[in-house]
Design a protein around this motif. Structure first.
Motif, PDB file in Angstrom:
ATOM      1  N   SER A 153       0.854  -1.187   0.000  1.00 46.19           N
ATOM      2  CA  SER A 153       0.000   0.000   0.000  1.00 46.19           C
ATOM      3  C   SER A 153       0.887   1.233   0.000  1.00 46.19           C
ATOM      4  O   SER A 153       1.619   1.479   0.957  1.00 46.19           O
ATOM      5  N   GLY A 184       8.513   1.767  -1.556  1.00 50.20           N
ATOM      6  CA  GLY A 184       7.748   0.889  -2.442  1.00 50.20           C
ATOM      7  C   GLY A 184       8.517   0.557  -3.707  1.00 50.20           C
ATOM      8  O   GLY A 184       8.508  -0.594  -4.165  1.00 50.20           O
ATOM      9  N   SER A 219       8.804  16.610  -0.186  1.00 51.03           N
ATOM     10  CA  SER A 219       8.671  15.300   0.455  1.00 51.03           C
ATOM     11  C   SER A 219       7.444  15.265   1.361  1.00 51.03           C
ATOM     12  O   SER A 219       6.669  14.301   1.355  1.00 51.03           O
TER      13      SER A 219
HETATM   14  N1  LIG Z   1       9.314   2.569  10.046  1.00 49.49           N
HETATM   15  C1  LIG Z   1      10.341   2.583   9.195  1.00 49.49           C
HETATM   16  O1  LIG Z   1      11.318   1.855   9.361  1.00 49.49           O
HETATM   17  C2  LIG Z   1      10.303   3.512   7.996  1.00 49.49           C
HETATM   18  C3  LIG Z   1      11.353   3.506   7.082  1.00 49.49           C
HETATM   19  C4  LIG Z   1      11.247   4.306   5.931  1.00 49.49           C
HETATM   20  C5  LIG Z   1      10.122   5.101   5.745  1.00 49.49           C
HETATM   21  N2  LIG Z   1       9.145   5.109   6.695  1.00 49.49           N
HETATM   22  C6  LIG Z   1       7.920   5.920   6.498  1.00 49.49           C
HETATM   23  O2  LIG Z   1       7.153   5.242   5.510  1.00 49.49           O
HETATM   24  C7  LIG Z   1       6.427   6.175   4.715  1.00 49.49           C
HETATM   25  C8  LIG Z   1       6.725   5.901   3.243  1.00 49.49           C
HETATM   26  O3  LIG Z   1       8.095   6.167   2.986  1.00 49.49           O
HETATM   27  P1  LIG Z   1       8.588   6.458   1.506  1.00 49.49           P
HETATM   28  O4  LIG Z   1      10.045   6.808   1.618  1.00 49.49           O
HETATM   29  O5  LIG Z   1       8.199   5.389   0.572  1.00 49.49           O
HETATM   30  O6  LIG Z   1       7.734   7.781   1.179  1.00 49.49           O
HETATM   31  P2  LIG Z   1       7.680   8.655  -0.155  1.00 49.49           P
HETATM   32  O7  LIG Z   1       8.816   8.302  -1.024  1.00 49.49           O
HETATM   33  O8  LIG Z   1       7.508  10.060   0.267  1.00 49.49           O
HETATM   34  O9  LIG Z   1       6.362   8.146  -0.924  1.00 49.49           O
HETATM   35  C9  LIG Z   1       5.111   8.492  -0.537  1.00 49.49           C
HETATM   36  C10 LIG Z   1       4.128   7.692  -1.405  1.00 49.49           C
HETATM   37  O10 LIG Z   1       2.888   7.612  -0.710  1.00 49.49           O
HETATM   38  C11 LIG Z   1       1.892   7.465  -1.697  1.00 49.49           C
HETATM   39  N3  LIG Z   1       0.577   7.850  -1.187  1.00 49.49           N
HETATM   40  C12 LIG Z   1       0.123   9.095  -0.917  1.00 49.49           C
HETATM   41  N4  LIG Z   1      -1.155   9.027  -0.475  1.00 49.49           N
HETATM   42  C13 LIG Z   1      -1.487   7.695  -0.473  1.00 49.49           C
HETATM   43  C14 LIG Z   1      -2.645   6.961  -0.118  1.00 49.49           C
HETATM   44  N5  LIG Z   1      -3.744   7.573   0.358  1.00 49.49           N
HETATM   45  N6  LIG Z   1      -2.627   5.616  -0.233  1.00 49.49           N
HETATM   46  C15 LIG Z   1      -1.536   4.971  -0.681  1.00 49.49           C
HETATM   47  N7  LIG Z   1      -0.392   5.616  -1.031  1.00 49.49           N
HETATM   48  C16 LIG Z   1      -0.379   6.952  -0.929  1.00 49.49           C
HETATM   49  C17 LIG Z   1       2.321   8.354  -2.834  1.00 49.49           C
HETATM   50  O11 LIG Z   1       1.804   7.800  -4.034  1.00 49.49           O
HETATM   51  P3  LIG Z   1       1.032   8.711  -5.115  1.00 49.49           P
HETATM   52  O12 LIG Z   1       1.991   9.830  -5.472  1.00 49.49           O
HETATM   53  O13 LIG Z   1       0.786   7.765  -6.252  1.00 49.49           O
HETATM   54  O14 LIG Z   1      -0.191   9.250  -4.446  1.00 49.49           O
HETATM   55  C18 LIG Z   1       3.854   8.335  -2.758  1.00 49.49           C
HETATM   56  O15 LIG Z   1       4.410   7.560  -3.772  1.00 49.49           O
HETATM   57  C19 LIG Z   1       6.845   7.561   5.223  1.00 49.49           C
HETATM   58  O16 LIG Z   1       5.879   7.993   6.163  1.00 49.49           O
HETATM   59  C20 LIG Z   1       8.159   7.310   5.942  1.00 49.49           C
HETATM   60  O17 LIG Z   1       8.436   8.259   6.951  1.00 49.49           O
HETATM   61  C21 LIG Z   1       9.199   4.328   7.808  1.00 49.49           C
END
Ligand SMILES: NC(=O)c1ccc[n+]([C@@H]2O[C@H](COP(=O)([O-])OP(=O)(O)OC[C@H]3O[C@@H](n4cnc5c(N)ncnc54)[C@H](OP(=O)(O)O)[C@@H]3O)[C@@H](O)[C@H]2O)c1
Length: 298
Positions: free
Chosen positions: A143, A150, A285
């Motif tokens: 998701s 992703g 971001s």
């Molecule tokens: N716990 C951990 O170890 C850890 C590690 C790394 C990251 N994180 C967290 O995980 C999250 C994702 O990280 P990331 O680096 O992949 O973020 P990112 O690169 O900023 O990507 C965000 C993605 O979220 C998607 N998105 C936005 N609204 C959405 C929705 N309603 N449903 C599904 N997807 C949606 C966007 O897709 P669209 O543009 O297609 O809308 C975008 O591609 C962040 O909050 C980050 O802080 C946690």
């Protein structure tokens, strides 16, 4: 050297470029000349004070965890790289001309180091999630699959023989397919759309974007223990798991080596920024729709 710092928690405007001493690598660390530094959503959360537990910032802080560049110096106990090698990895305060890394791998031959500068955290997280999910064949659902984590996950999972279904906005459906995933849009009706493309069912699900979909992911998988979130800390209330970088279950160096060894691994660079535009990079971001990675070039 020039580095991005902030002296108080707050919005992206608190970021400044300052002149600071070049850091020294401690044992098990290396110093690099930064070719590029990746942005993660965590950077903005830390800058905003969201991870401080309400305590004020007491000293200037740098920002950034991802970088790639040329090794300038190595600490004691480092024997796998030497000055002049080109590496990518995870470190601290990477939005700077020079930065210290504590996990790295050599940038694969033929890859521009800037292209690899956002791989570190995304690859470490993707590798850790696949280990913790523990599914070795079948279908997994991601998701929020079009961001940094992703994009890395689709490639690592597909290389291990898993079928990957990813959710993204309409705008990113073709992007997910190019990476090797079956693409569906997120939002209302998600369960039905996934059931249509996976009539045989889904074996595990990873919630990357934390947009309140844990119940739907559990409905699709049928077992809450096979659902893990990295950004929805309410997931355990429904029996799902949360994975964080604290108390890591895997070695980041294994993750970086796995990505470096994949013949065509890469993370799309959505936008490149100069160091002076670090605040714009943070804001971009925070908007939450990055395709692949945002990169700052010092
Ligand atoms: N716990 C951990 O170890 C850890 C590690 C790394 C990251 N994180 C967290 O995980 C999250 C994702 O990280 P990331 O680096 O992949 O973020 P990112 O690169 O900023 O990507 C965000 C993605 O979220 C998607 N998105 C936005 N609204 C959405 C929705 N309603 N449903 C599904 N997807 C949606 C966007 O897709 P669209 O543009 O297609 O809308 C975008 O591609 C962040 O909050 C980050 O802080 C946690």
């Amino acid at each position: 050297m020039r580095a991005v710092q902030f002296t108080t928690y707050g919005p992206a405007d608190v970021l400044d470029i300052v002149d600071v001493e070049t850091p020294s690598p401690s044992a098990g660390e290396i110093l690099i000349q930064v070719a590029g530094a990746g942005i993660n959503q965590l950077d903005a959360k830390l800058r905003a004070g969201m991870m401080s537990g309400g305590a004020p910032l007491t000293a200037p802080s740098g920002t950034g965890f991802d970088a790639a560049g040329t090794v300038l110096d190595v600490g004691t106990d480092v024997d796998d790289v030497a000055p002049g090698d080109v590496v990518f990895g995870i470190g601290r305060n990477t939005l700077a001309e020079q930065a210290v890394l504590n996990a790295w791998a050599k940038v694969p031959g033929g890859v521009d180091p800037v292209e690899a500068s956002g791989w570190g955290v995304a690859v470490e997280t993707a590798h850790r999630l696949l280990f913790e999910l523990g599914i070795h064949d079948g279908t997994i659902l991601l998701s929020g699959a079009s961001g940094g984590v992703g994009s890395a996950l689709i490639q690592l999972a597909a290389a291990r023989g898993l079928r990957v279904i990813g959710t993204a906005s309409e705008h990113n459906q073709a992007y997910l397919r190019e990476l090797g995933a079956v693409a569906v849009t997120y939002g209302s009706g998600l369960v039905g759309r996934v059931e249509t493309v996976a009539p045989e069912g889904v074996d595990g699900a990873l919630d990357l974007s934390g947009k309140g979909v844990i119940g739907e992911l559990i409905a699709l998988v049928g077992d809450p223990t096979k659902v893990i979130s990295i950004s929805d800390f309410t997931a355990p209330q429904l029996g799902a798991r949360v994975s964080t970088g604290d108390g890591r279950t895997t070695d980041p160096r294994d993750a970086l080596a796995e990505a470096a060894a994949l013949p065509a691994f890469g993370l799309h660079i959505d936008r490149r920024f100069e160091l002076a535009d670090a605040a714009i990079a943070h804001r971009t971001s925070e908007a939450g729709h990055t395709r692949g990675k945002l990169i700052v070039i010092p």
